[in-house]
Design a protein around this motif. Structure first.
Motif, PDB file in Angstrom:
ATOM      1  N   ALA A  80      61.740  45.940  -4.707  1.00  0.00           N
ATOM      2  CA  ALA A  80      60.371  45.572  -5.068  1.00  0.00           C
ATOM      3  C   ALA A  80      59.479  45.481  -3.831  1.00  0.00           C
ATOM      4  O   ALA A  80      59.847  44.876  -2.827  1.00  0.00           O
ATOM      5  CB  ALA A  80      60.364  44.241  -5.814  1.00  0.00           C
ATOM      6  N   GLY A  81      58.302  46.092  -3.905  1.00  0.00           N
ATOM      7  CA  GLY A  81      57.343  46.084  -2.806  1.00  0.00           C
ATOM      8  C   GLY A  81      57.294  47.375  -2.034  1.00  0.00           C
ATOM      9  O   GLY A  81      56.310  47.661  -1.360  1.00  0.00           O
ATOM     10  N   PHE A  82      58.372  48.188  -2.136  1.00  0.00           N
ATOM     11  CA  PHE A  82      58.412  49.471  -1.438  1.00  0.00           C
ATOM     12  C   PHE A  82      57.883  50.587  -2.339  1.00  0.00           C
ATOM     13  O   PHE A  82      58.110  50.598  -3.550  1.00  0.00           O
ATOM     14  CB  PHE A  82      59.841  49.833  -1.015  1.00  0.00           C
ATOM     15  N   ASN A  83      57.188  51.528  -1.730  1.00  0.00           N
ATOM     16  CA  ASN A  83      56.768  52.757  -2.382  1.00  0.00           C
ATOM     17  C   ASN A  83      56.905  53.887  -1.374  1.00  0.00           C
ATOM     18  O   ASN A  83      57.287  53.661  -0.220  1.00  0.00           O
ATOM     19  CB  ASN A  83      55.340  52.654  -2.904  1.00  0.00           C
ATOM     20  N   SER A  84      56.573  55.103  -1.799  1.00  0.00           N
ATOM     21  CA  SER A  84      56.735  56.253  -0.928  1.00  0.00           C
ATOM     22  C   SER A  84      55.575  57.210  -1.105  1.00  0.00           C
ATOM     23  O   SER A  84      55.146  57.477  -2.232  1.00  0.00           O
ATOM     24  CB  SER A  84      58.056  56.962  -1.249  1.00  0.00           C
ATOM     25  N   ILE A  85      55.060  57.720   0.010  1.00  0.00           N
ATOM     26  CA  ILE A  85      54.077  58.802  -0.019  1.00  0.00           C
ATOM     27  C   ILE A  85      54.875  60.099  -0.091  1.00  0.00           C
ATOM     28  O   ILE A  85      55.600  60.444   0.837  1.00  0.00           O
ATOM     29  CB  ILE A  85      53.190  58.785   1.234  1.00  0.00           C
ATOM     30  N   ASN A  86      54.744  60.793  -1.208  1.00  0.00           N
ATOM     31  CA  ASN A  86      55.586  61.966  -1.460  1.00  0.00           C
ATOM     32  C   ASN A  86      54.841  63.257  -1.186  1.00  0.00           C
ATOM     33  O   ASN A  86      53.678  63.417  -1.567  1.00  0.00           O
ATOM     34  CB  ASN A  86      56.076  61.950  -2.906  1.00  0.00           C
ATOM     35  N   SER A  87      55.554  64.195  -0.533  1.00  0.00           N
ATOM     36  CA  SER A  87      55.031  65.541  -0.283  1.00  0.00           C
ATOM     37  C   SER A  87      55.746  66.577  -1.123  1.00  0.00           C
ATOM     38  O   SER A  87      55.249  67.690  -1.287  1.00  0.00           O
ATOM     39  CB  SER A  87      55.173  65.899   1.202  1.00  0.00           C
ATOM     40  N   GLY A  88      56.920  66.221  -1.629  1.00  0.00           N
ATOM     41  CA  GLY A  88      57.738  67.148  -2.413  1.00  0.00           C
ATOM     42  C   GLY A  88      58.895  66.407  -3.026  1.00  0.00           C
ATOM     43  O   GLY A  88      58.727  65.295  -3.537  1.00  0.00           O
ATOM     44  N   GLY A  89      60.103  66.976  -2.953  1.00  0.00           N
ATOM     45  CA  GLY A  89      61.248  66.376  -3.611  1.00  0.00           C
ATOM     46  C   GLY A  89      62.059  65.433  -2.747  1.00  0.00           C
ATOM     47  O   GLY A  89      62.821  64.616  -3.259  1.00  0.00           O
ATOM     48  N   THR A  90      61.931  65.518  -1.426  1.00  0.00           N
ATOM     49  CA  THR A  90      62.669  64.644  -0.526  1.00  0.00           C
ATOM     50  C   THR A  90      61.804  64.325   0.692  1.00  0.00           C
ATOM     51  O   THR A  90      60.686  64.829   0.828  1.00  0.00           O
ATOM     52  CB  THR A  90      63.994  65.309  -0.082  1.00  0.00           C
TER      53      THR A  90
END
Length: 687
Positions: A80-90
């Protein structure tokens, strides 16, 4: 595609081991009077905690939903509290409580590997295979000073334990295979052999996937293939002494729907030496020393993994090769004097960045041009003292002297200042309490940290604050003051927890994207850096209830809020309110689970502002996904887990997903969607 390290022999070895274990399963079961409980698929923050909830511990060797993580960022999103800036699949780039980059300190076995890409295509977590580690520890907020250039948002540690062996079993290990939709296949092996005095440990893994499809059946360029291998040799001449030598290599490639270039190479080489001595005297309890070296060699191009299409200002096939050499050294001692416990030490980090580029693969014949040199030396002390059987005081102080050099020839020719030197303090004080029957635990802490602008903030933007000569001379160190509070309650079938924070950040480093006379990035705009004053606040909370011996439900919420106080607007790139609900049925041999993730819309945005990876494009829509999982313990050594992610095949985009690249047919500032329905299975064995 990669040819150096395919790990096909690993598939055969794992299969043979599973077959052998299954063949004796029946006889094992007859000998065992009781069975271990079924494994549980991790879907949310349900791991054990320390410091009354301030520190979270997770076991990365457990199965996890959504589909087992291919990198460190994908695993941390389950907390909880973490997210990710995604550019693709990994290879996403983590955020915690809306903060990003070097505000989050990421360590592997006590060392930092920073990556090299000027737009963080190879973020530090890109080089981490979570299942290769025994434990993940997260320290929330500026509540430790024990590591170089302390993170203001959180400190994340991926750690391996020293293997211990029985006299009649000089080996131990774990192996797993993951198979999933869209060609996903992972192999992981962790094996150690040794005795009371010597051991060797091999961690090896390979992960591969094709591009996925979103809920509408549209293919999103997102394929990857990567491998890691780490070898550790240890010497334990007695129970108090431990010497460890480790070496590692890895490489990979990844397609990115949200970038104008793909990652054609993610090569890592590392070497480290560590020494630990315990019980040196009546008060001197522990001495730790380590030195680590790493070299990252990263290539990005617009032609090897995709069909070349002129876009984003690139009319020809191009490639860029960047590298970073990093050396970390650390010496720390732990002292117990009466009721007082003291940990004190010094550390040093040196890293150097270089680059080269050219048309096609012509960069190979070019020399590397050094552009940055960074070094820091720090001294720290942390103290804990029990004020009362129910109260403990923990405090720490640190100072770092940091020097950064701009080695670019253009800066010298222009007559710019090419050296920055700062001495930056940080510290915290925290009170931890626990009632007499341990049903209620809490903490309250106040932390302060000054953070030197990192490589990406000093070199990647086109300009710094108004009136500055260039970015290197145009941004000031951040100064964060933050209050953290937490509460844990557990009695009978009920368990609850919450972590609350509020902070003031002076000289917050913000990226503002717009047209510049020179330099360009996706959609014809590029980043300029500036300092603003910011306010942050938010909370994570969870509740779990054991309805019966077999039925358990838990839920969690995470909310982050930020304000650009200087401009009286929202702080950019903050993920919206997110809730997770999990219902489990756990029997002796198997478990069943249903997992609902619900994300609110984000209407607090700052258009075209953000960080070096992403920026706010528009308000995002709310969405929810439903997933199912099950696990079965075949015998005391072998577990089978299966899952269906996004069962209803919803079409959605995370608020932090980047805009799709025009070369793939995306409209201007159209975000690419996340993965649709996804089936997976994981078979793991301990031996």
């Amino acid at each position: 595609m990669l040819t150096f390290f395919r790990l096909q022999p690993l598939t055969a070895a794992i299969t043979l081991a599973f077959s052998s274990t299954l063949a004796i399963a029946h006889s094992e079961q007859q000998d065992e009077p009781t069975l271990q409980l079924a494994p549980i698929v991790v879907t949310a923050q349900n791991e054990y905690t320390e410091a009354n909830g301030l520190m979270i511990h997770a076991d990365p060797k457990q199965p996890i939903q959504p589909i087992p993580a291919s990198d460190g960022a994908a695993y941390l999103k389950s907390i909880a509290g973490f997210n990710s800036i995604n550019s693709g699949g990994t290879n996403g780039d983590i955020t915690f409580r809306g903060l990003f980059g070097s505000r989050i300190k990421v360590l592997t076995d006590g060392s930092e590997n920073l990556g090299a890409c000027p737009s963080r295509m190879d973020a530090p977590t890109s080089y981490i295979s979570p299942e290769s580690y025994d434990r993940i520890t997260v320290i929330k907020g500026p509540q430790t000073v024990a590591y170089a250039n302390t993170g203001s948002a959180a400190t994340v540690m991926f750690e391996r334990d020293v293997p211990r062996f029985d006299a009649d079993k000089p080996y131990q290990g774990q192996a797993s295979v993951v198979i999933g939709s869209f060609g996903r296949i992972d192999h992981n092996v962790d094996v150690a052999v040794g005795n009371d005095h010597f051991y060797s440990r091999l961690n090896a893994n390979r992960s591969k996937s094709n591009s996925y499809q979103d809920g509408d059946g549209k293919t999103v360029p997102s394929a990857w293939e990567k491998w890691n291998a780490d070898l550790t040799l240890g010497w334990t001449p007695d129970t108090d002494t431990h010497v460890e030598l480790k070496a590692g290599k890895s490489d990979g490639e990844a397609e990115y729907a949200g970038r104008s270039m793909d990652g054609a190479k993610f090569a890592r080489e590392s070497l480290g030496l560590g020494y630990t001595q315990e019980n040196l005297g009546q008060y001197f309890k522990k001495l730790e020393a380590q030195i680590d070296y790493s070299f990252n060699d990263h290539v990005m191009d617009n032609f090897s993994l995709r069909e070349f299409t002129p876009s984003g200002g690139m009319s020809m096939p191009m490639s860029s090769n960047v590298s970073r050499k990093t050396i970390n050294a650390r010496l720390a001692g732990t002292y117990d004097w009466h009721k007082l416990s003291i940990k004190s030490g010094v550390d040093h980090q040196y890293n150097q960045h270089a680059s080269r580029s050219g048309m096609g693969n012509s960069y190979i014949d070019a020399g590397r041009s050094k552009d940055m040199q960074f070094q820091s030396s720090g001294i720290f002390t942390e103290i804990s003292y029990p004020l009362h059987p129910q109260y403990q005081l923990v405090t720490g102080i640190r100072a770092d002297h940091i020097e950064v050099k701009d080695l670019r020839e253009a800066s010298k020719i222009s007559g710019y200042n090419t050296k920055l030197a700062k001495t930056l303090p940080s510290g915290f004080i925290r009170l931890e309490s626990e009632n007499s029957d341990a049903t209620l635990k809490s903490y309250v802490g106040l932390g302060y940290v000054e953070r030197m602008p990192d490589y990406w903030e000093l070199f990647s933007p086109v300009h710094g604050n108004a009136g500055s000569s260039n970015t290197f001379n145009g941004v000031n160190p951040e100064k964060t003051t933050q209050l953290d509070l937490g509460l844990q309650y557990e009695q009978g079938a009920l368990r609850g927890w919450t972590s609350i924070y509020a902070g003031v950040i002076q000289d917050y480093i913000l990226m503002s994207y717009h047209q510049h006379a020179m330099g360009s990035m996706s959609h014809g705009i590029s980043a300029g850096a500036k300092n603003v004053d910011a306010r942050i606040a938010g909370a994570e909370a969870g509740l779990a209830y054991q309805f019966t011996d077999r039925i358990l439900a838990d839920a969690s919420l995470a909310y982050a809020w930020g304000e650009n106080h200087s401009e009286h607007s929202a702080l950019a790139q903050i993920a919206p309110l997110e809730g997770r609900f999990n219902l489990r049925y756990v029997a002796d041999r198997y478990s069943l689970g249903a997992y609902l993730r619900a994300v609110a819309k984000q209407n607090r945005i700052a258009y075209h502002q953000g960080n070096i990876v992403g920026y706010d494009l528009a308000e995002s829509k709310r969405f929810s996904t439903l997933s199912f999982n099950a696990s079965y313990r075949l015998n005391s050594s072998v577990d089978l887990s299966v899952g269906i992610d996004n069962v209803l095949n919803k079409t959605y985009a995370e608020h932090l997903n980047k805009a799709g690249n025009a070369g793939f047919g995306y409209a201007s500032e159209e975000q690419f969607n996340s993965i649709g329905r996804n089936y997976w299975t994981r078979l793991s064995m301990k031996f």
